[in-house]
Design an enzyme around this catalytic site. Sequence first.
Site, short mmCIF file in Angstrom:
data_model
loop_
_atom_site.label_atom_id
_atom_site.label_comp_id
_atom_site.label_asym_id
_atom_site.label_seq_id
_atom_site.Cartn_x
_atom_site.Cartn_y
_atom_site.Cartn_z
N GLU A 166 0.80 -1.23 0.11
CA GLU A 166 -0.01 -0.16 0.05
C GLU A 166 0.63 1.25 -0.04
O GLU A 166 0.64 2.16 0.95
CB GLU A 166 -1.01 -0.17 1.29
CG GLU A 166 -1.77 -1.27 1.12
CD GLU A 166 -2.92 -1.18 2.34
OE1 GLU A 166 -2.91 -0.18 3.12
OE2 GLU A 166 -3.72 -1.93 2.17
N GLU A 356 -5.43 -8.63 0.77
CA GLU A 356 -6.09 -8.16 2.05
C GLU A 356 -7.58 -7.88 1.82
O GLU A 356 -7.70 -7.29 0.76
CB GLU A 356 -5.48 -7.03 2.54
CG GLU A 356 -4.28 -7.27 3.32
CD GLU A 356 -3.72 -5.90 4.02
OE1 GLU A 356 -4.46 -5.03 4.42
OE2 GLU A 356 -2.39 -5.79 4.09
#
Length: 453
Positions: A166, A356
Amino acid sequence: MLKKKFPANFLWGAASSSFQIEGTQEGDGRGPSIWDDFCKQPGKIIDGSDGSKACDHLNLWPRDVELLSELGAKAYRFSIAWPRIFPAGKGQVNEKGFDFYARLIDGLLERNIAPWITLYHWDLPSALERKGGWRNRDTAYVFADYAAAVVERFKDRVDHWITHNEPWCVAVLGHRTGEHAPGLKEPLAALQTAHHVLLSHGLTMPRIRSLAPKATAGITLNLNPAYPARPDHEEDRQATEHFDGDFNRWYLDPIFRASYPQDMMDAYKAEGVIDTAGWDFIREGDLKTIAQPIDFLGVNYYSRAVLGDRGADEIKAQKDPLRYTAMGWEVYPEGLKDLMLRLNREYPAKAYYITENGAAYTDHVDGDGQIRDKHRVRYFALHAEQMAAICAAGVPLRGYFAWSIMDNFEWAHGYGKRFGLVYVDYATQVRTPKASFRYLQKVISANQVIDEL
Ligand code: FCB
């Protein structure tokens, strides 16, 4: 009708990250990270907690590997703490750090669980932050050396590498909004950070290729499909485009197209983010370096973004757990399908993995010790249904990692937000699988969507 079966080789797993679960211990040799420093600043972590104990995974990892095995996980995505390997970011190696991960990797392999290693999940060594952290271009090169040292050490046992987790969070939450470490509120620093993180990814990919030619490697982005609240309002449509540019395209374009989106470059300039030095921090050849071929794109998906005024009813709905999780994130499984179809069209990759996906809800331990987290079960069921449809639509979605194997330190939210399949009693460190764990276990063993328990 949604097709409910998953392809035969669909990879099921669960995820975690170093700082959120490991804890530290006298003599473990781990150096401080920016998250240790950030936790010490008053008011940064809602409950005033830190990562010093976390889930004590450093000691309890055998139990955690057992849990993964019980779940039926074929893969486990975890991260390596950079300062556990290089306490000062570079130079002196901490062999105890390598030993810890070696034991963990061997424990996983003994149970036929493939280790999927993320090389950076936010715990930058403090020593590097003192030299400007990710604002400093040198950090990209230091990262590539650290990454190569880890790959070199474990290439005989690990076949799957993720350079970064991320980059948007690292850049924006860490340097623009200041909600995450190192807590800066400097929009230009966020752009520099994003660039240097991406550059470090591009520098690392060929190192992995040459050290471990048979391994697969990629990067994980958090992507949020965006929608206008009122599609007939020009204002909302524009806000949506801007959000998409800032959140999604700013990372996808350099990786897949070797360029930054021009509309966003213009927008940042117009917003005054870019000073007189202009885009100097982007050097010639950088974008070519960043756009290295990847074997897969990791996608973290939790929710969508809606831009513009959604009206009072929606604000009321935020209290409804069927509509919003405890993070205040909308439950919007359809967004996953929209996102994956778009990626496959506009940013085609050899393979995609959901690295995720999960939900925080307030858990209750019932009198019998059980945690009947029906909202989380529903969240997983709805997303599994979309994934089956995504696969059936021909998107090369090859696997899924639930976030998270267990409750953990949820960054600025501390321990109050629980995402785990396994409940952690932080006082005793006792782990108890929740109903959502049992649910996913069934999905994995049947390799198909199961009606909610
Ligand atoms: C993601 C992070 C992960 C976790 C989840 C809830 O942004 O990668 O560490 O905090 O959100």
